[in-house]
Structures are given as structure tokens and as C-alpha cells.
Design a protein around this motif. Structure first.
Motif, short mmCIF file in Angstrom:
data_model
loop_
_atom_site.label_atom_id
_atom_site.label_comp_id
_atom_site.label_asym_id
_atom_site.label_seq_id
_atom_site.Cartn_x
_atom_site.Cartn_y
_atom_site.Cartn_z
N LEU A 49 -4.52 0.21 -5.92
CA LEU A 49 -4.38 0.49 -4.49
C LEU A 49 -5.69 0.27 -3.76
CD1 LEU A 49 -2.68 1.51 -2.14
CD2 LEU A 49 -3.26 3.85 -2.82
N GLY A 109 0.82 -1.21 0.00
CA GLY A 109 0.00 0.00 0.00
C GLY A 109 0.85 1.26 0.00
N LEU A 150 2.61 1.69 -3.44
CA LEU A 150 1.72 2.21 -4.48
C LEU A 150 1.36 3.67 -4.21
CD1 LEU A 150 -0.70 -0.77 -5.20
CD2 LEU A 150 1.16 0.08 -6.61
N THR A 151 1.25 4.04 -2.95
CA THR A 151 0.99 5.45 -2.63
C THR A 151 2.15 6.33 -3.09
OG1 THR A 151 -0.36 4.80 -0.73
CG2 THR A 151 0.45 7.05 -0.78
#
Length: 326
Positions: free
Chosen positions: A171, A135, A138-139
């Protein structure tokens, strides 16, 4: 009296009666044998065999009932134990069989509790890694894409925006998977909020309409019981989406006279006699861990009706089972 002596004495009694009738009765045997004498002896032999068979069937009938119980036994669907009727070894055999069933169910419950506890721990670990590692990565990718898109020429800016939206969708999907693996709302806000969130996340693009009826004034069930209720609801809704071809599904959670009832009903194609898969068997194993009753029946208007009833006093039992598995 042992089984050997019971069968021996039954046969001895029949033979003694037959010998007494031959000795004291008017029947004689000539040489050569007369037809009337042969008929009388044949009739006597038939009566003796019938009496012997009837007495043996009566004496061994508890074993036949025990054999039928063995053939239809399912540890995931515990039923009443066979009554220890009969005498001697037969009653001892049935009593020993019932004791063996008790040990098997206790050992299965312990092993299932360990397996499910390990499964939940692994789900928690994977969900944590998806949230923290994937997470966050991907952020960071999203932020970098936004920075590059803002500085990129107009010719490639549109393509970068599309890549950014694809990454954002990925995401969101990863976060959804993490919530399904270990719903944080269940630990933070309780069972009712977790079930409400589960219903809200159902896909609606296939024409599926979801309704819920959730009572909020429920007793304190404990974390183990709430987790079982949530997993059963999750598996039932997953089966509805994947296999039922339903247009409507209803989820209800309410207090009943015997405990708390979780019910999931749909208007799909139903079970149709199909063998139970790993998902349903997993639901039954979870229900046994907390002493709950799981029923899967056809709905009144078609489809499937899944009902799980957990008694009020099972929280301590579930906690003891989990502690025993540790």
C-alpha cells in the motif's frame, strides 16, 4: 539574377578573358605543336580552371554553409539561423529554409504540448485510480487481516501479521507511485514543497546523500512552468539513482539574473558520451515548451550537471502554447 545566369556569366567571363589573351597575346600555335607553346597553353588552361573554381566556390559558399546546417540540425537544440547571404536564388533558398525551420519548430512545439498534456492527464487518471481503487481495496484487506489475526489461533497469528506487513508495504509503494505520477503536493503547496518532498523520498540505503538549496521568494511561475521544473528534477534524480552510481546529489532552485534556475549535480560516472535516451529528450522537449534553456554538462569534479533556466516572462508563452494545443 538566378543561379543559372550567375554560373553562366562567371564561365563566360573566364572564357572571354582567355580568348582575348590568345588573340592579343604573342602566343601562336604551330603545326606540329612546339613544346614551349604546349607549356604556355597548359599554363593558361590551368589558370583559367583555377579562376573558374575560385569564382564558383565563392558564389556557392552560402549553399555549403546551408548544407552543413542541415546536416547538424537538431530541433531539440535550436540554434541561430543561417544568414541569408548571397544573391538571387541562393538568398531565397536560405530564407525559405529558415521559414521551414520556424514552421517545423512551431508544429513540433504544438504536437509536443498536446502529447505532454495527454500524458499528464493519463498520469493523473492512473494516480487517481491507484489511490481510490487499489488503495482503498488494500486498506480494506489490511483491516480484514487485522480482524482475522486478532481472532486467529497463536499458531497462525504470526503468519497473518507478516501478510499484514507485506500488504501495508504494498500500500505504501502504491501511494508512492501515485505521488510520482501526479504529485498532489505540487498543486496544493507549490514547487518548493514538491521538490523538498522529492528529495526526502530518495532512497538512502545505497549510500546516496542528498542536499537541497531551495529559495522560497520566487516569482509566480505558473502551473505549466512549475510542472516542467518538477518533471525535469524528477527525471534527473531518477537517472542519478539508476545509472550514475553517485554517492552525493545536490538540488538547488534559485533566482538568477535571467530567470529561475533549477540545478541537479551529482558525483557519479557522468554521461560518458552515451547517446541521449528518451528521458533526456523528454526533458529537452519540456524545456522548449516553456522557452527554457536546458544544459547537460560534466560536473567540475566529475558526474553530471543538469541546469534548467526558465526566464521570468515565459509564463504567458507557456499558457498560450497549452491553450493552442487544446
Amino acid at each position: 539574377m538566378t543561379l543559372f545566369w550567375r554560373i553562366f556569366l562567371l564561365n563566360a567571363a573566364v572564357l572571354t578573358v582567355a580568348a582575348a589573351l590568345l588573340l592579343l597575346g604573342p602566343v601562336t600555335v604551330s603545326t606540329p605543336v612546339v613544346l614551349a607553346e604546349a607549356l604556355i597553353l597548359s599554363a593558361g588552361l590551368a589558370v583559367m580552371l583555377i579562376a573558374n573554381a575560385a569564382l564558383l566556390r565563392l558564389g556557392l559558399s552560402p549553399l555549403q554553409r546551408l548544407a552543413r546546417t542541415m546536416a547538424t540540425l537538431d530541433l531539440l537544440r535550436p540554434g541561430p539561423r543561417p544568414a541569408a547571404v548571397g544573391h538571387g536564388e541562393i538568398a531565397d533558398l536560405i530564407t525559405t529554409f529558415n521559414s521551414m525551420l520556424d514552421r517545423l519548430e512551431a508544429e513540433r512545439a504544438t504536437s509536443n504540448a498536446r502529447a505532454l498534456s495527454a500524458q499528464e492527464a493519463e498520469r493523473r487518471r492512473i494516480a487517481q485510480e491507484l489511490h481510490d481503487e487499489v488503495g482503498q481495496t488494500l486498506t480494506a484487506v489490511l483491516l480484514e487481516l487485522k480482524r482475522v489475526a486478532d481472532q486467529a489461533p497463536a499458531a497462525v497469528r504470526t503468519e497473518l501479521r507478516q501478510v499484514q506487513e507485506t500488504t501495508r508495504s504494498s500500500l505504501d509503494e502504491i501511494r508512492r507511485i501515485a505521488r510520482r505520477l501526479r504529485p498532489g503536493v505540487l498543486d496544493e503547496l507549490g514547487l518548493v514543497s514538491a521538490l523538498r518532498s522529492l528529495i526526502n523520498e530518495l532512497p538512502t540505503h545505497g549510500g546516496l546523500t542528498a542536499r537541497r538549496q531551495l529559495q522560497t521568494d520566487l516569482p509566480d511561475l505558473g502551473k505549466d512552468v512549475e510542472l516542467v521544473l518538477y518533471r525535469v528534477a524528477q527525471e534527473s534524480l531518477t537517472n542519478t539513482i539508476r545509472h550514475a552510481r553517485a554517492t552525493r546529489v545536490e538540488l538547488s532552485l534559485r533566482r538568477v539574473s535571467t530567470g529561475v534556475e533549477l540545478r541537479i549535480r551529482d558525483d557519479g560516472q557522468g554521461l560518458q558520451g552515451a547517446p541521449e535516451g528518451a528521458g533526456i529528450r523528454g526533458m529537452r522537449e519540456r524545456a522548449l515548451l516553456i522557452g527554457a534553456e536546458l544544459h547537460l554538462d560534466p560536473g567540475p569534479g566529475g558526474g553530471t550537471d543538469v541546469r534548467l533556466v526558465t526566464p521570468f516572462g515565459n509564463t504567458e508563452e507557456a499558457e498560450n502554447t497549452r491553450n493552442g494545443s487544446d
